[in-house]
Design an enzyme around this catalytic site. Sequence first.
Site, short mmCIF file in Angstrom:
data_model
loop_
_atom_site.label_atom_id
_atom_site.label_comp_id
_atom_site.label_asym_id
_atom_site.label_seq_id
_atom_site.Cartn_x
_atom_site.Cartn_y
_atom_site.Cartn_z
N TYR A 164 -11.39 1.92 -5.81
CA TYR A 164 -9.88 1.73 -6.26
C TYR A 164 -9.17 1.35 -4.67
O TYR A 164 -9.97 1.99 -3.76
CB TYR A 164 -9.13 3.02 -6.61
CG TYR A 164 -7.61 2.03 -6.61
CD1 TYR A 164 -7.57 1.88 -8.14
CD2 TYR A 164 -7.23 2.56 -6.41
CE1 TYR A 164 -6.43 1.78 -8.63
CE2 TYR A 164 -5.65 1.87 -7.02
CZ TYR A 164 -5.02 2.10 -8.14
OH TYR A 164 -3.88 1.44 -7.78
N HIS A 220 4.20 2.99 -6.39
CA HIS A 220 3.69 1.95 -6.26
C HIS A 220 2.56 1.27 -7.64
O HIS A 220 3.30 0.33 -8.06
CB HIS A 220 2.44 1.33 -4.80
CG HIS A 220 2.33 0.00 -4.44
ND1 HIS A 220 1.45 -0.31 -5.08
CD2 HIS A 220 3.61 -1.52 -3.75
CE1 HIS A 220 1.67 -2.13 -5.13
NE2 HIS A 220 2.80 -2.15 -4.43
N ASP A 221 1.69 1.80 -7.37
CA ASP A 221 0.73 1.43 -8.80
C ASP A 221 0.69 1.98 -9.36
O ASP A 221 0.41 2.41 -10.78
CB ASP A 221 -0.60 2.08 -8.55
CG ASP A 221 -0.93 0.48 -7.41
OD1 ASP A 221 -0.32 -0.20 -6.60
OD2 ASP A 221 -2.26 0.68 -6.62
N THR A 222 2.03 3.81 -9.76
CA THR A 222 1.78 4.50 -10.84
C THR A 222 3.67 4.60 -10.78
O THR A 222 4.48 3.34 -11.38
CB THR A 222 1.13 5.41 -9.95
OG1 THR A 222 2.06 5.94 -8.84
CG2 THR A 222 -0.20 6.16 -9.92
#
Length: 379
Positions: A164, A220-222
């Site tokens: 990741y 940001h990704d969540t």
Amino acid sequence: MLTKYALLLGAAWGSVAARQPPKAFTAPAAAPTDQSPFYVGYSNDTITNTPYVPGKVFDRFIQIWLENADFVTALADPVFEHLTAQGILLTSDYAVTHPSEPNYIASVGGDFFGLASDDLIRIPSNVSTIVDLLELKGISWSSYLENMPTDGYQGYSYTNPDGYTYYVRKHNPLVVYDSVGMNATRGARLRNFNDFAVDVDNDALPQWIFITPNLLDDGHDTSVTYAGSWLNYWLVPLLENPKFNTPRTLILLTFDENETYTVNNRIFSLLLGGVIPENLRNTTDDTFYTHYSTLSTVQNNWSLDNLGRQDINQTVNNVFAFVADKTGYQNNGLTTHNLPLLNMTGTYPGPLNPNDYVSWKPPTNGTGAGGGPTYYPPN
Ligand SMILES: *[C@@H]1O[C@H](CO)[C@@H](O)[C@H](O)[C@H]1NC(C)=O
Ligand SMILES: *[C@@H]1O[C@H](CO)[C@@H](O)[C@H](O)[C@H]1NC(C)=O
Ligand SMILES: *[C@@H]1O[C@H](CO)[C@@H](O)[C@H](O)[C@H]1NC(C)=O
Ligand SMILES: *[C@@H]1O[C@H](CO)[C@@H](O)[C@H](O)[C@H]1NC(C)=O
Ligand SMILES: *[C@@H]1O[C@H](CO)[C@@H](O)[C@H](O)[C@H]1NC(C)=O
Ligand SMILES: *[C@@H]1O[C@H](CO)[C@@H](O)[C@H](O)[C@H]1NC(C)=O
Ligand SMILES: *[C@@H]1O[C@H](CO)[C@@H](O)[C@H](O)[C@H]1NC(C)=O
Ligand SMILES: *[C@@H]1O[C@H](CO)[C@@H](O)[C@H](O)[C@H]1NC(C)=O
Ligand SMILES: CC(=O)N[C@H]1CO[C@H](CO)[C@@H](O)[C@@H]1O
């Protein structure tokens, strides 16, 4: 030119996360003051700082940047709600453009130089930053970047062994400036979260601190809930830790930009920390601020020189009111009816705007909130 830099730094262009983000937050360690194997580089040392320089209102400034979370939604999250009750909610704080990277670089350099992308860029070594102003007065500083593998890391991003990509350079503003990123002494002050654990434990945090959580923890990704869980693990206990939050500490929890380009670029920010007077906790402040306000507030507090850029533009550089009230600094009095639009992405000329290029310019001589002269780098 960008390609040349990319090759030079061995960048991974547009690197895409190989894995989906996890749904729920998992704590990397028992406490934020413990080192974790999740952070690839273990700490090698404790940071060394110059002796503390007292400020007029605060002695330590910590800014923590979150991403892409609608703060109206955030306010409904129990962790944000808990934090808001302890601080001053800034209801008229604005990002300066879109997307992320120009906002980050503006907050330390006083301009985004026309940048309208998240590309891998480098800013020439004769462009000054807040670091120059702080060092002139002997004020210590550092950035802590979660999941950055090694101190002073130059790469465009970093993918953990688990596949990741947690770290991105575009959220690490000081490394983008060659005067910091390419100077080994200064680069060593761009540290990771294992260093943070060690620095807090040794009561060695510097006076000016920039915190970048990883792409999951900053939302940001969540999601807001995920960022809230991270804040509950990381910030909530640190607020009770006197090695982090002293009675003279000011903390800014902020967002990089508004997600919606078609509204003026309002972000929601919260001032926290021991220095917030009891009677101002759980209150709001509707003074007009921008990312440049972090520069002018710090300049005002420590009587610093200025960068001769938007940090001396009195339309956009208001000092946080509770600080200005104590120092006697006069803000501009702009209200919500006459605010400039700060969402005009890509239309600002500058050396980082390929569609509207103008060359790098020396600073403009002027006076900022610190009262000092404009700083001109030696070369
Ligand atoms: C963007 O601005 C709008 C209008 O001020 C606000 O309702 C919304 O919460 C903001 N979104 C973010 C991500 O800050
Ligand atoms: C904070 O203020 C709100 C009203 O603005 C109130 O409902 C809430 O109880 C207050 N919280 C604390 C902890 O004082
Ligand atoms: C500490 O030094 C080792 C060996 O040089 C290196 O692998 C590691 O990344 C360093 N840690 C940090 C946080 O830079
Ligand atoms: C590198 O940084 C150090 C510490 O801030 C400073 O003293 C030195 O002048 C810088 N070197 C160059 C070449 O700018
Ligand atoms: C910026 O926001 C204003 C509303 O606040 C809107 O009228 C304008 O169209 C937006 N500009 C862009 C370029 O989206
Ligand atoms: C000051 O900021 C305002 C609002 O962004 C802008 O319109 C103006 O051009 C700026 N002035 C200078 C000298 O950069
Ligand atoms: C940096 O130096 C170059 C020449 O090497 C000059 O053209 C440029 O104006 C300078 N930039 C600043 C910000 O002083
Ligand atoms: C900047 O302005 C100050 C005050 O007017 C003046 O003393 C100084 O010489 C100027 N510096 C430059 C580099 O123009
Ligand atoms: C650099 C600077 O202006 N320092 C001052 C900050 O405020 C304290 C307390 O008022 C003074 O003692 C410092 O001289």
